[in-house]
Design an enzyme around this catalytic site. Structure first.
Site, PDB file in Angstrom:
ATOM      1  N   HIS A 129       0.859  -1.186   0.000  1.00 18.74           N
ATOM      2  CA  HIS A 129       0.000   0.000   0.000  1.00 18.74           C
ATOM      3  C   HIS A 129       0.895   1.236   0.000  1.00 18.74           C
ATOM      4  O   HIS A 129       2.011   1.192   0.528  1.00 18.74           O
ATOM      5  CB  HIS A 129      -0.854  -0.039   1.275  1.00 18.74           C
ATOM      6  CG  HIS A 129      -1.942   0.975   1.338  1.00 18.74           C
ATOM      7  ND1 HIS A 129      -1.698   2.293   1.642  1.00 18.74           N
ATOM      8  CD2 HIS A 129      -3.278   0.867   1.142  1.00 18.74           C
ATOM      9  CE1 HIS A 129      -2.842   2.949   1.638  1.00 18.74           C
ATOM     10  NE2 HIS A 129      -3.822   2.109   1.334  1.00 18.74           N
ATOM     11  N   ASP A 206       3.146  -4.214   8.304  1.00 24.21           N
ATOM     12  CA  ASP A 206       1.915  -3.429   8.163  1.00 24.21           C
ATOM     13  C   ASP A 206       0.743  -4.393   8.356  1.00 24.21           C
ATOM     14  O   ASP A 206       0.439  -5.194   7.466  1.00 24.21           O
ATOM     15  CB  ASP A 206       1.891  -2.790   6.772  1.00 24.21           C
ATOM     16  CG  ASP A 206       0.553  -2.133   6.448  1.00 24.21           C
ATOM     17  OD1 ASP A 206      -0.378  -2.196   7.275  1.00 24.21           O
ATOM     18  OD2 ASP A 206       0.435  -1.560   5.344  1.00 24.21           O
ATOM     19  N   GLN A 209      -4.516  -4.875   7.344  1.00 16.76           N
ATOM     20  CA  GLN A 209      -5.515  -5.767   6.752  1.00 16.76           C
ATOM     21  C   GLN A 209      -5.543  -7.140   7.418  1.00 16.76           C
ATOM     22  O   GLN A 209      -6.248  -8.038   6.944  1.00 16.76           O
ATOM     23  CB  GLN A 209      -5.216  -5.929   5.251  1.00 16.76           C
ATOM     24  CG  GLN A 209      -5.299  -4.649   4.462  1.00 16.76           C
ATOM     25  CD  GLN A 209      -6.707  -4.078   4.405  1.00 16.76           C
ATOM     26  OE1 GLN A 209      -7.687  -4.802   4.603  1.00 16.76           O
ATOM     27  NE2 GLN A 209      -6.818  -2.785   4.140  1.00 16.76           N
ATOM     28  N   LYS A 232     -10.378  -0.381  10.613  1.00 20.85           N
ATOM     29  CA  LYS A 232     -10.465  -1.603   9.804  1.00 20.85           C
ATOM     30  C   LYS A 232     -10.789  -2.816  10.672  1.00 20.85           C
ATOM     31  O   LYS A 232     -10.810  -3.949  10.194  1.00 20.85           O
ATOM     32  CB  LYS A 232      -9.164  -1.811   9.033  1.00 20.85           C
ATOM     33  CG  LYS A 232      -8.881  -0.723   7.987  1.00 20.85           C
ATOM     34  CD  LYS A 232      -7.588  -0.995   7.266  1.00 20.85           C
ATOM     35  CE  LYS A 232      -7.134   0.211   6.442  1.00 20.85           C
ATOM     36  NZ  LYS A 232      -7.971   0.458   5.266  1.00 20.85           N
ATOM     37  N   CYS A 370      -4.757   2.407  -3.824  1.00 19.11           N
ATOM     38  CA  CYS A 370      -3.510   2.949  -3.240  1.00 19.11           C
ATOM     39  C   CYS A 370      -2.351   1.967  -3.408  1.00 19.11           C
ATOM     40  O   CYS A 370      -1.482   1.869  -2.534  1.00 19.11           O
ATOM     41  CB  CYS A 370      -3.707   3.322  -1.770  1.00 19.11           C
ATOM     42  SG  CYS A 370      -4.892   4.645  -1.505  1.00 19.11           S
TER      43      CYS A 370
END
Length: 412
Positions: A129, A206, A209, A232, A370
């Protein structure tokens, strides 16, 4: 909320807990498949935020009065809860941020200023991303370091042999997504961390998600930094956190200045507070932090294993149904995927398809998500993305399939 069989949740009870799912769009029941962008919020989260403003609102850490003390306790309780949720070694390893983007910027800026020099290298992947790409690109330009990219296969998996070749004595840090927001690929981060640590290279993961879909144990992964966003994971927008190993957080310089991160100030010199406050400048987002704590409770009580199993069933069902449509191609076909399906259709632009689906009440994401370099990798302008959550149903997937068939009839 889940029956004994983890694949058969009490879906009506779950859905009734999300007020927005009861509304209609263009006269049609809302079908919300944009969960990778943000999830909807259960009543518990909404009520926690309202309750905070109605009964506790005060600034934290600075007041001796009752409300300030109560707000501070509520705020710090969420830090404890977050530490347990990701299995951090201590509460001081949890730094509240506005979300994943700010957490990555914090590490890129602080780590870069302290440890990055001319000729050094930072490693990211082709599927990142922008939030886990641009901050590193920026600090590399500033420090005259080099950003290197791990390629991916046609299935959307990391090329692990190329990754190992890219690890050199010049590598100062590896920054990698746990789950790709576009492809759904679940990366082997534990294996990546182990290989990096053999060469004393720290790893930032990261996790934006990942955390709402699977159990994350930062000590088991042994990662040095892990980032996540509250919105999220059924929590509010504008709140998230950075997990960092204490040794690294102590070694990094402050990212922003003012407020609780200060210990003493004279006109000659300022000293900084201890962890975790060293990285939390200014008045924090207390209400949404409290809401974030309610979201963690919701995920914990629902059970991440149950959620993951149900979402995998939705993914399997949707993949099978969508692939029956001639001219539709799924981008990202890793065997190890989270519940995200990105697809393209012959001669149909994703934006046009998204507009038609929207008029049917179906919310999907269209565009580059993105991840523009990833779109370049597959030589496409964008995809149509359906990302599933615990409140979605197979009947909603049937609506999506019917909608995509209609798009094909109209534009194909």
């Amino acid at each position: 909320m889940y029956k004994k069989n983890p694949l058969t949740p009490d879906i009506e009870k779950i859905r009734s807990n999300f007020p927005i799912l009861q509304r209609q769009v263009y006269g049609k029941p809302l079908v919300y498949f944009d969960n990778a962008a943000t999830t909807q919020k259960p009543k518990e989260v909404i009520e926690a935020i309202v309750k905070y403003y109605e009964t506790e609102n005060a600034n934290v850490h600075r007041g001796v009065h009752y409300l300030s003390q109560q707000a501070t306790r509520s705020f710090e309780k969420v830090r404890e809860k977050t530490a347990r949720f990701v299995n951090a070694g201590s509460n001081c390893e949890i730094i509240f941020t506005r979300g994943t983007t700010e957490a990555i910027n914090l590490v890129a800026s602080s780590f870069g200023k302290k440890f990055l020099n001319k000729g050094d290298e930072i490693l990211v992947s082709e599927m990142e991303h922008h939030s886990n790409l641009v901050p590193w690109q920026n600090i590399c330009e500033e420090k005259q370091a080099k950003l290197r990219v791990i390629p991916i296969t046609d299935a959307g998996e990391l090329d692990m042999q190329a990754f190992e070749r890219l690890l050199t004595q010049k590598t100062r840090l590896v920054a990698i997504a746990h789950v790709s927001n576009t492809l759904g690929t679940i990366n082997p981060v534990k294996e990546i961390v182990a290989k990096c640590h053999l060469q004393n290279i720290p790893v930032l993961v990261d996790g934006a998600q990942a955390v709402a879909h699977m159990k994350v144990d930062v000590q088991d992964l042994d990662c040095d930094f892990y980032t996540l966003s509250g919105h999220k994971m059924y929590g509010p927008m504008g709140i998230g956190c950075l997990y960092g190993k204490e040794k690294w957080l102590n070694a990094l310089p402050p990212y922003q200045f003012g407020g609780e991160m200060i210990q003493t100030v004279t006109f000659d010199k300022t000293t900084y507070n201890e962890l975790p406050y060293k990285f939390e400048a200014g008045t924090p987002n207390v209400a949404d932090t409290v809401g974030f704590g309610a979201a963690i409770d919701y995920l914990t009580e629902t059970g991440l294993e149950n959620i993951g199993a149900y979402e995998n069933e939705l993914l399997r069902y949707a993949t099978e149904k969508l692939l029956q449509i001639i001219g539709l191609k799924i981008i990202g076909t890793s065997n190890h995927k989270a519940a995200v399906i990105s697809f393209v259709m012959d001669k149909i632009h994703p934006y046009d398809a998204g507009m038609i689906l929207d008029r049917m009440g179906i919310a999907v994401r269209t565009g580059h998500h993105c991840t523009q370099p990833l779109m370049d990798r597959f030589e496409i302008p964008g995809t149509i993305r359906a990302s599933f959550s615990l409140y979605n149903t197979k009947e909603e997937i049937d609506c999506l399939v019917e909608g995509v068939q209609k798009v094909k009839e109209m534009l194909g």
